[in-house]
Design a protein around this motif. Structure first.
Motif, mmCIF file in Angstrom:
data_model
loop_
_atom_site.group_PDB
_atom_site.id
_atom_site.type_symbol
_atom_site.label_atom_id
_atom_site.label_comp_id
_atom_site.label_asym_id
_atom_site.label_seq_id
_atom_site.Cartn_x
_atom_site.Cartn_y
_atom_site.Cartn_z
ATOM 1 N N ARG A 132 0.822 -1.168 0.092
ATOM 2 C CA ARG A 132 -0.195 0.042 -0.183
ATOM 3 C C ARG A 132 0.933 1.205 0.004
ATOM 4 N N GLN A 133 2.053 1.316 0.915
ATOM 5 C CA GLN A 133 2.790 2.414 0.830
ATOM 6 C C GLN A 133 3.440 2.855 -0.590
ATOM 7 N N LYS A 134 3.928 1.416 -1.067
ATOM 8 C CA LYS A 134 4.594 1.734 -2.328
ATOM 9 C C LYS A 134 3.652 2.345 -3.401
ATOM 10 N N ASN A 135 2.366 1.877 -3.453
ATOM 11 C CA ASN A 135 1.399 2.313 -4.344
ATOM 12 C C ASN A 135 1.084 3.767 -4.058
ATOM 13 N N GLY A 136 1.106 4.090 -2.698
ATOM 14 C CA GLY A 136 0.892 5.487 -2.632
ATOM 15 C C GLY A 136 2.015 6.249 -2.959
ATOM 16 N N ARG A 137 3.094 5.915 -2.457
ATOM 17 C CA ARG A 137 4.376 6.671 -3.283
ATOM 18 C C ARG A 137 4.416 6.822 -4.529
ATOM 19 N N TYR A 138 3.894 5.921 -5.435
ATOM 20 C CA TYR A 138 3.988 5.785 -6.753
ATOM 21 C C TYR A 138 2.946 6.774 -7.330
ATOM 22 N N LEU A 139 1.670 6.810 -6.885
ATOM 23 C CA LEU A 139 0.695 7.713 -7.138
ATOM 24 C C LEU A 139 1.000 9.157 -6.901
ATOM 25 N N ILE A 140 1.540 9.589 -5.842
ATOM 26 C CA ILE A 140 1.967 10.668 -5.386
ATOM 27 C C ILE A 140 3.197 11.203 -6.626
ATOM 28 N N GLU A 141 4.053 10.487 -6.754
ATOM 29 C CA GLU A 141 5.039 10.747 -7.677
ATOM 30 C C GLU A 141 4.584 11.115 -9.040
ATOM 31 N N LYS A 142 3.886 10.211 -9.604
ATOM 32 C CA LYS A 142 3.330 10.524 -10.960
ATOM 33 C C LYS A 142 2.247 11.404 -11.044
ATOM 34 N N LEU A 143 1.434 11.811 -10.010
ATOM 35 C CA LEU A 143 0.348 12.837 -10.057
ATOM 36 C C LEU A 143 0.990 14.161 -9.903
ATOM 37 N N THR A 144 2.202 14.341 -9.352
ATOM 38 C CA THR A 144 2.741 15.742 -8.838
ATOM 39 C C THR A 144 2.682 16.466 -9.867
ATOM 40 N N PRO A 145 2.870 16.157 -11.045
ATOM 41 C CA PRO A 145 2.858 17.347 -12.009
ATOM 42 C C PRO A 145 1.434 17.860 -12.477
ATOM 43 N N LEU A 146 0.662 17.245 -11.678
ATOM 44 C CA LEU A 146 -1.110 17.750 -11.781
ATOM 45 C C LEU A 146 -1.090 18.573 -10.504
ATOM 46 N N GLN A 147 -0.416 18.779 -9.633
ATOM 47 C CA GLN A 147 -0.752 19.320 -8.465
ATOM 48 C C GLN A 147 -1.413 20.983 -8.444
ATOM 49 N N GLU A 148 -1.292 21.367 -9.620
ATOM 50 C CA GLU A 148 -1.842 22.764 -9.878
ATOM 51 C C GLU A 148 -3.436 22.483 -9.873
ATOM 52 N N HIS A 149 -4.064 21.377 -10.005
ATOM 53 C CA HIS A 149 -5.195 20.741 -9.980
ATOM 54 C C HIS A 149 -5.665 20.040 -9.017
ATOM 55 N N LEU A 150 -4.689 19.345 -8.282
ATOM 56 C CA LEU A 150 -5.072 18.148 -7.040
ATOM 57 C C LEU A 150 -4.442 18.481 -6.139
ATOM 58 N N GLN A 151 -4.705 18.354 -4.845
ATOM 59 C CA GLN A 151 -3.882 18.499 -3.669
ATOM 60 C C GLN A 151 -3.875 16.929 -3.262
ATOM 61 N N LEU A 152 -2.602 16.415 -3.280
ATOM 62 C CA LEU A 152 -2.304 14.986 -3.108
ATOM 63 C C LEU A 152 -1.897 14.774 -1.637
ATOM 64 N N PRO A 153 -2.006 13.532 -1.231
ATOM 65 C CA PRO A 153 -1.757 13.348 0.267
ATOM 66 C C PRO A 153 -0.280 13.771 0.730
ATOM 67 N N VAL A 154 -0.341 14.225 1.779
ATOM 68 C CA VAL A 154 1.104 14.695 2.507
ATOM 69 C C VAL A 154 1.236 13.653 3.849
ATOM 70 N N VAL A 155 2.551 13.358 3.642
ATOM 71 C CA VAL A 155 3.180 12.307 4.740
ATOM 72 C C VAL A 155 4.063 13.055 5.583
ATOM 73 N N PRO A 156 3.906 13.763 6.639
ATOM 74 C CA PRO A 156 4.959 14.407 7.640
ATOM 75 C C PRO A 156 6.153 13.624 7.931
ATOM 76 N N GLY A 157 7.186 14.049 7.826
ATOM 77 C CA GLY A 157 8.456 13.193 8.266
ATOM 78 C C GLY A 157 8.455 12.584 9.531
ATOM 79 N N ASP A 158 7.534 12.808 10.442
ATOM 80 C CA ASP A 158 7.438 12.178 11.768
ATOM 81 C C ASP A 158 6.580 11.199 12.025
ATOM 82 N N ARG A 159 6.005 10.780 10.611
ATOM 83 C CA ARG A 159 4.946 9.621 10.772
ATOM 84 C C ARG A 159 4.994 8.838 9.385
ATOM 85 N N GLU A 160 4.363 7.836 9.636
ATOM 86 C CA GLU A 160 3.859 6.843 8.299
ATOM 87 C C GLU A 160 2.567 6.996 8.110
#
Length: 351
Positions: free
Chosen positions: A226-254
């Motif tokens: 699940r974490q691998k899938n989440g990271r992949y979607l965030i990475e590949k959808l980042t070019p669309l962040q003008e239109h989409l707010q993607l999940p944020v994962v603060p550095g102090d948690r998983e």
């Protein structure tokens, strides 16, 4: 841990146990987030208490610790922080506030398992914590839920409430297996069918228990996928962040990525995008609206104007699947469809 028939039942039992143990009264208040599954606030009402909503953080969607104080009253007894979508809340700040004001913490961790906040696992902060093992969740037993606690007295009370309010002398089928003295047998016979408090029939079966034990053997690979899938979607959808707010994962948690939440931005229309995704085989769900649900509008009126972050999420947020059963071609298809939609929306905005 006390296994019962659902995460909702776990929450209902846990709050009932806290209410009895601390002698809370009907009408006392519990702080709950303004974005959560409806069960979080329903179980407060079912315990004859009052849910008081608190707005959430705009990027991680958990209850906002800064907002807690303005909802504090002499009747406030507890906070139910919800680890939503697989991401832990800001527990340091929440625990500090609770300790300062002598409030109990009941963690709603129904959507989040096996991950850490500052090197401490979710479910280990509150007096009681609740998990769900429903079919669409992380550890799956078909239906089911868990209450966890380090307090043996609370655990016994929870077991009793789960089993019709039965006397603690007979909460398990083998509690009478090792009796020897006449006095012990007399006590058992007299009290085995005694009910000392109001309770429910919220027990799970051996079948769900067996499924859960088997699922535990796969928990590490499940979370990692699940974490691998989440990271992949965030990475590949980042070019669309003008239109989409993607999940944020603060550095102090998983993040367990039970699901993948998205909030649309700019001129993108949430419902139109959801329809576009659904028509192309990508299922969607609204992002846990609660204060705008018809039932809560009926009993509490229009709350959204008092909760601007929740209002934005209610109107613009949704989530898609992020589970371990997705293949690479599924993830790439999701990225492709989002990109197609955002490109068409950009072109339309120019005309």
């Amino acid at each position: 841990a006390i296994m019962c028939n659902s995460g909702t039942s776990a929450l209902q039992i846990a709050l009932a146990a806290l209410k009895e143990t601390h002698d809370w009264k009907d009408g006392d208040e519990v702080l709950v987030p303004a974005v959560t599954f409806v069960a979080t606030s329903n179980i407060v009402l079912q315990n004859q208490m009052v849910p008081v909503f608190v707005d959430v953080k705009p990027d991680t969607y958990g209850i906002d610790p800064v907002q807690l104080k303005k909802h504090l009253t002499p009747k406030t007894r507890a906070i139910i922080p919800v680890h939503l979508f697989g991401l832990p809340c800001d527990m340091d700040e929440i625990m500090s506030f609770a300790q300062q004001h002598k409030l109990q913490i009941l963690e709603d961790s129904c959507e989040t398992m096996f991950v850490q906040y500052k090197n401490k696992k979710v479910g280990s902060f509150g007096a009681l914590s609740c998990f769900s093992t429903y079919a669409a969740h992380l550890l799956v037993t078909g239906v089911g839920g868990l209450v966890t606690t380090n307090d043996t007295s609370l655990a016994t009370t929870c077991r009793s409430i789960m089993a019709h309010g039965r006397d603690a002398i007979y909460l398990s089928i083998d509690d009478d297996d090792h009796l020897k003295s006449d006095a012990a047998w007399t006590q058992m016979i007299q009290r085995r069918f005694s009910f000392v408090r109001m309770g429910y029939s919220h027990r799970a079966t051996e079948l769900e228990g067996a499924l859960g034990l088997a699922a535990l053997e796969e928990k590490d690979s499940m979370i990692q996928a699940r974490q691998k899938n989440g990271r992949y979607l965030i990475e590949k959808l980042t070019p669309l962040q003008e239109h989409l707010q993607l999940p944020v994962v603060p550095g102090d948690r998983e993040h367990a990525f039970m699901m993948f939440p998205v909030v649309v931005k700019g001129k993108i229309q949430r419902d139109h995008l959801c329809r576009y995704l659904e028509e192309r085989g990508i299922e969607t769900r609204y992002m846990m609206p609660v204060i705008n649900q018809p039932f809560y509008q009926k009993i509490m009126g229009d709350l959204e104007s008092s909760y601007p972050i929740a209002k934005r999420i209610n109107g613009s947020g949704f989530y898609i699947g992020c589970h371990q059963g997705l293949h690479q071609e599924d993830l790439d298809r999701v990225v492709e469809v989002f990109a197609e939609y955002c490109q068409s929306a950009k072109e339309l905005s120019r005309t």
